[in-house]
Structure formats: C-alpha cells, structure tokens
Design an enzyme around this catalytic site. Structure first.
Site, mmCIF file in Angstrom:
data_model
loop_
_atom_site.group_PDB
_atom_site.id
_atom_site.type_symbol
_atom_site.label_atom_id
_atom_site.label_comp_id
_atom_site.label_asym_id
_atom_site.label_seq_id
_atom_site.Cartn_x
_atom_site.Cartn_y
_atom_site.Cartn_z
ATOM 1 N N HIS A 199 8.119 1.140 10.274
ATOM 2 C CA HIS A 199 8.581 -0.002 9.647
ATOM 3 C C HIS A 199 9.728 -0.940 9.884
ATOM 4 O O HIS A 199 10.627 -1.715 10.168
ATOM 5 C CB HIS A 199 8.265 -0.599 8.487
ATOM 6 C CG HIS A 199 6.823 -0.935 7.970
ATOM 7 N ND1 HIS A 199 6.887 -0.169 7.142
ATOM 8 C CD2 HIS A 199 5.677 -0.497 8.378
ATOM 9 C CE1 HIS A 199 5.528 0.286 6.477
ATOM 10 N NE2 HIS A 199 4.561 -0.493 7.615
ATOM 11 N N CYS A 251 15.664 -11.254 18.357
ATOM 12 C CA CYS A 251 15.161 -12.740 17.622
ATOM 13 C C CYS A 251 13.136 -12.238 17.599
ATOM 14 O O CYS A 251 12.976 -11.826 18.700
ATOM 15 C CB CYS A 251 15.249 -13.358 18.362
ATOM 16 S SG CYS A 251 14.320 -15.251 18.917
ATOM 17 N N GLY A 273 7.449 9.629 -2.191
ATOM 18 C CA GLY A 273 7.753 7.980 -2.306
ATOM 19 C C GLY A 273 7.164 6.802 -2.089
ATOM 20 O O GLY A 273 8.014 6.034 -1.280
ATOM 21 N N SER A 277 3.782 4.200 -2.454
ATOM 22 C CA SER A 277 3.071 3.609 -3.329
ATOM 23 C C SER A 277 1.929 3.334 -2.709
ATOM 24 O O SER A 277 0.551 3.310 -3.044
ATOM 25 C CB SER A 277 3.341 2.662 -3.456
ATOM 26 O OG SER A 277 3.382 1.119 -2.441
ATOM 27 N N ASN A 292 5.656 12.057 -6.262
ATOM 28 C CA ASN A 292 5.748 10.656 -6.275
ATOM 29 C C ASN A 292 5.853 10.394 -7.694
ATOM 30 O O ASN A 292 5.004 11.630 -8.822
ATOM 31 C CB ASN A 292 4.564 9.408 -6.297
ATOM 32 C CG ASN A 292 4.905 8.444 -5.846
ATOM 33 O OD1 ASN A 292 6.066 8.844 -4.580
ATOM 34 N ND2 ASN A 292 4.435 7.196 -6.430
HETATM 35 P P1 CNA Z 1 7.219 0.343 -2.650
HETATM 36 O O1 CNA Z 1 5.702 -0.053 -2.798
HETATM 37 O O2 CNA Z 1 8.019 0.577 -2.846
HETATM 38 O O3 CNA Z 1 6.237 2.058 -3.296
HETATM 39 C C1 CNA Z 1 7.448 3.240 -3.367
HETATM 40 C C2 CNA Z 1 7.081 4.348 -4.232
HETATM 41 O O4 CNA Z 1 7.819 5.139 -5.194
HETATM 42 C C3 CNA Z 1 6.245 3.396 -5.896
HETATM 43 O O5 CNA Z 1 4.846 5.058 -6.535
HETATM 44 C C4 CNA Z 1 7.154 4.353 -6.852
HETATM 45 O O6 CNA Z 1 6.433 5.236 -7.762
HETATM 46 C C5 CNA Z 1 7.364 5.479 -5.975
HETATM 47 N N1 CNA Z 1 8.892 5.917 -6.279
HETATM 48 C C6 CNA Z 1 10.119 5.197 -5.982
HETATM 49 N N2 CNA Z 1 11.786 6.097 -6.694
HETATM 50 C C7 CNA Z 1 10.918 7.477 -6.250
HETATM 51 C C8 CNA Z 1 11.395 8.272 -6.914
HETATM 52 N N3 CNA Z 1 12.515 8.584 -7.205
HETATM 53 N N4 CNA Z 1 10.457 9.822 -6.910
HETATM 54 C C9 CNA Z 1 9.180 10.063 -6.898
HETATM 55 N N5 CNA Z 1 8.578 7.962 -6.589
HETATM 56 C C10 CNA Z 1 9.631 7.681 -6.788
HETATM 57 O O7 CNA Z 1 7.117 1.711 -1.088
HETATM 58 P P2 CNA Z 1 7.000 2.101 -0.273
HETATM 59 O O8 CNA Z 1 7.553 1.970 0.723
HETATM 60 O O9 CNA Z 1 5.245 2.453 0.306
HETATM 61 O O10 CNA Z 1 6.074 0.289 0.873
HETATM 62 C C11 CNA Z 1 6.239 0.391 1.730
HETATM 63 C C12 CNA Z 1 7.640 -1.084 2.185
HETATM 64 C C13 CNA Z 1 8.431 -0.271 1.788
HETATM 65 C C14 CNA Z 1 7.598 -0.341 3.641
HETATM 66 O O11 CNA Z 1 7.942 -1.654 4.188
HETATM 67 C C15 CNA Z 1 9.732 0.183 3.432
HETATM 68 O O12 CNA Z 1 10.267 -0.708 4.774
HETATM 69 C C16 CNA Z 1 9.971 -0.794 2.499
HETATM 70 N N6 CNA Z 1 11.613 -0.716 1.956
HETATM 71 C C17 CNA Z 1 12.128 0.553 1.777
HETATM 72 C C18 CNA Z 1 13.083 0.677 1.816
HETATM 73 C C19 CNA Z 1 14.163 1.419 2.398
HETATM 74 O O13 CNA Z 1 14.189 1.460 3.129
HETATM 75 N N7 CNA Z 1 14.738 2.465 1.430
HETATM 76 C C20 CNA Z 1 13.428 0.442 0.445
HETATM 77 C C21 CNA Z 1 12.395 -0.732 -0.102
HETATM 78 C C22 CNA Z 1 11.519 -1.223 0.062
#
Ligand code: CNA
Length: 329
Positions: free
Chosen positions: A147, A155, A241, A243, A266
């Site tokens: 991503h 831009c 980690g 969803s 997860n």
């Molecule tokens: P999401 O949809 O927020 O899912 C996160 C998943 O991880 C969920 O199932 C949670 O239950 C699980 N989870 C959270 N913390 C923990 C942990 N400590 N241990 C185990 N499981 C955990 O995020 P996804 O990444 O699946 O979705 C994709 C998006 C989120 C992408 O476009 C990312 O760019 C975007 N994102 C990125 C960041 C980052 O760069 N750190 C932060 C927030 C969102």
C-alpha cells in the site's frame, strides 16, 4: 497471552521450520505487527476507524456526515479528490512521528529479519506504510510495500513528486492538530491551509500511499507474478496482524495450492471467507491466537532461535517488544 495450541497444522509447520524444509517462505503482514510499537491499527477498538472524530475535521457537513457513517472514507480517493484536509489532519501525527523516527520495529518484524538472515524468506508483502519492515536488515527487493509508503510524497492528481522534507514541514506548519492539547504534535496552526502541488498547483499532495479506490503499485503485481505464478513453489505462507479485509492483497492467501501450509498469527481468526480452516484437526492451516509478539516469542522458543534473534535485534526494537523478548514485563 498467546495460545500455542498444538494441532496437526502447527506441528507440521514447526517440524518443517526445524528441519529447514521451508526455504521459500512468503509473509503477508498488516497493521497488527506494528501495534506493539505504538501505532494503532484501523479496525481494532482503539484503531483509527473507531476513534475518528469527524466533527473536528475541516470538511463540509456532507463530508462529515459521510465520514461518520463510513470512517474508511478518510483513506478513500472519493473524499480526498474533493478535500485534502480530512486525510492530512487525521494522518498528521503519523506523518510527523515517522519523520521524527518515533516508532521502532517489533519482535514480529525482527522474526521476518531472522527468516531473511537464514535465507528462508522469499518475500515480505507488507500492507503497512510505517516503514518499520525496512528497519530490520531485509534486502529491499524482498519487501513489497503493498500500500505504498510514507517515505515518498506525490501529487495524487498529476503524480508529480514533492520533496519529502518540505512536505513534512508543510504538514507541521499548515495542517491543524485535531488530537487535543495533550498531543505531542499540538504545536500547529489553528486552521488548515492547503498543500499544493509544485507542478499543477492542485491541493492534492499526500504521501505515496494507496487510497481505497486506487490501484496497487506495479511492484505488487510483479511480485505476485514472480512468487505465485511460477513453478518454483512457495512452501509456507505466514499471515500476521491483518484482518484480511483489504483486497487484492488479502486474496494472496487463496492463491496457493492446497498442499502449501499457512500459519495465521493474529488476535482473532481472519480470512474464513478466504477458506482458511480453523478446525483443530486440519493439517494445512495453523493458528497462533494472540498478540503477534507473544506468538512469535513462543515460535522462537519452540524453534530454539530466540538467542540468535535477541543477539542481533533486541537492541534496536521498540521497548514493549524488547520487554516481551527478554521477559522483563
Ligand atoms: P486492520 O484491518 O486494522 O487489521 C489489523 C488486524 O490485526 C486485526 O485483525 C487485529 O485484530 C489484528 N491485531 C491488532 N493488533 C494485533 C497484535 N498486536 N497482535 C496480533 N494481531 C493484532 O489492518 P490491516 O493491515 O489488515 O488493513 C490493511 C490496511 C491498514 C493497510 O492499508 C494499511 O496501510 C493500514 N494501516 C497501516 C498501519 C501501519 O502502517 N502501521 C496502521 C494502521 C493501518
């Protein structure tokens, strides 16, 4: 606490890792591998979607209404194309915190680094934009930033690049703080002002991350072609980690022959719609339920790899992960 339930699938995966028979491992990660560093995810209770305060944004009443109903709109091209501010205001601390190198890698990132050191890592498909996967010593060609990344700015309208340092300064001085006086980035203007493209002058400048409604980078499709559509087989998929709600990256879990085991790490089961099997007697899909760092620690202990990882990676990781690794909680 992470639960490490023995099942035919986890036993098979551990045995394969121990025996060195998995030499083409692909890892797919999401926001959950970074939460230990202090960066919230999107979909957990304290995550960006649940905490979004639409009324504090510089937006029209219609846009606020839309964002209240669907907070994913803040990272959607349909809102950004008409108003740059919701994205930049929500993302301001993330952009400035990354500039200040506020966040350090976690135990889960270090584990991926260790797989790479052991020449077992075929590719890391990282959905995160935080850059933490690049803090561990993994060859850049092995990491696909599915991503995009906060390290590049462009831009969204004409694709012209924008200098990173100038962009960070513009975010600091032109974008208001919506997170209250307690925010460490509270020093901000009272009202937001546009950050305009140096080439086309449109207010469409943002980090080169993929908004909903936009295509993934070429590197993703090229990686899939190389890794998933070849004779040289992937022999293990680790999913950590995420969803698995965001496509097309989530679809990677469903692109492998049924003979290839998958290990999900997860907080809760994910990807049941992608036919990940959580029945305890299945021989393909292993599940380590709980926090990534704790599950990784259990894996390291079961494999006898903990000391090797600690020697190289403990010093540089975030405090919480180091405490988990070294047991000083
Ligand atoms: P999401 O949809 O927020 O899912 C996160 C998943 O991880 C969920 O199932 C949670 O239950 C699980 N989870 C959270 N913390 C923990 C942990 N400590 N241990 C185990 N499981 C955990 O995020 P996804 O990444 O699946 O979705 C994709 C998006 C989120 C992408 O476009 C990312 O760019 C975007 N994102 C990125 C960041 C980052 O760069 N750190 C932060 C927030 C969102």
């Amino acid at each position: 606490m992470a639960t490490f339930i023995s099942s035919p699938a986890t036993d098979r995966i551990l045995a394969g890792l121990r025996a060195g028979s998995f030499r083409n491992i692909v890892v797919l990660t999401g926001a959950g591998i970074s939460t230990a560093s202090g960066i919230p995810d999107f979909r957990s209770p304290g995550g960006l979607y649940a905490t979004l305060q639409a009324d504090s944004l510089t937006a029209s009443p219609q846009e606020k209404q839309y964002l209240k109903k669907d907070p994913t709109g803040v990272v959607d091209i349909r809102i950004f194309a008409q108003n740059q501010f919701p994205y930049l205001e929500v993302r301001r601390p993330f952009i400035l915190g990354t500039a200040d190198q506020k966040w350090k890698y976690t135990l889960a990132h270090a584990f991926i680094g260790l797989l790479h050191d052991k020449k077992l890592l075929r590719r890391h498909y990282d959905q995160n934009i935080d850059g933490l996967s690049h803090q561990v010593d993994v060859e850049p060609s092995k990491i696909i930033n599915v991503h995009g990344s906060l390290q590049h700015v462009y831009c969204e309208a004409c694709k012209a690049p924008y200098p990173l340092a100038e962009f960070r300064e513009a975010v600091r001085t032109k974008i208001k703080n919506i997170y209250g006086e307690a925010s460490e980035f509270a020093n901000a203007p009272a009202e937001s002002e546009h950050i305009k493209c140096l080439q086309c002058s449109r207010p469409a400048v943002k980090p080169a991350t993929v908004l909903f409604g936009r295509s993934l980078p070429d590197a993703f499709h090229e990686g899939v072609e190389k890794d998933f559509n070849t004779q040289e087989n992937i022999d293990l998929l680790i999913v950590a980690g995420t969803s698995l709600k965001v496509h097309p990256s989530a679809g990677l879990v469903d692109m492998l022959p049924a003979s290839v085991p998958r290990l999900v790490i997860n907080l809760e089961p994910v990807g049941e719609d992608l036919v990940i099997d959580y029945s305890p007697d299945n021989a393909r899909d292993g599940f380590l339920k709980g926090y990534c760092d704790e599950s990784v620690l259990k894996l390291l202990e079961a494999l006898g790899w903990k000391d090797e990882l600690a020697a190289k990676y403990a010093a540089g990781m975030c405090d919480k992960s180091r405490a988990t690794l070294l047991g000083d909680k």
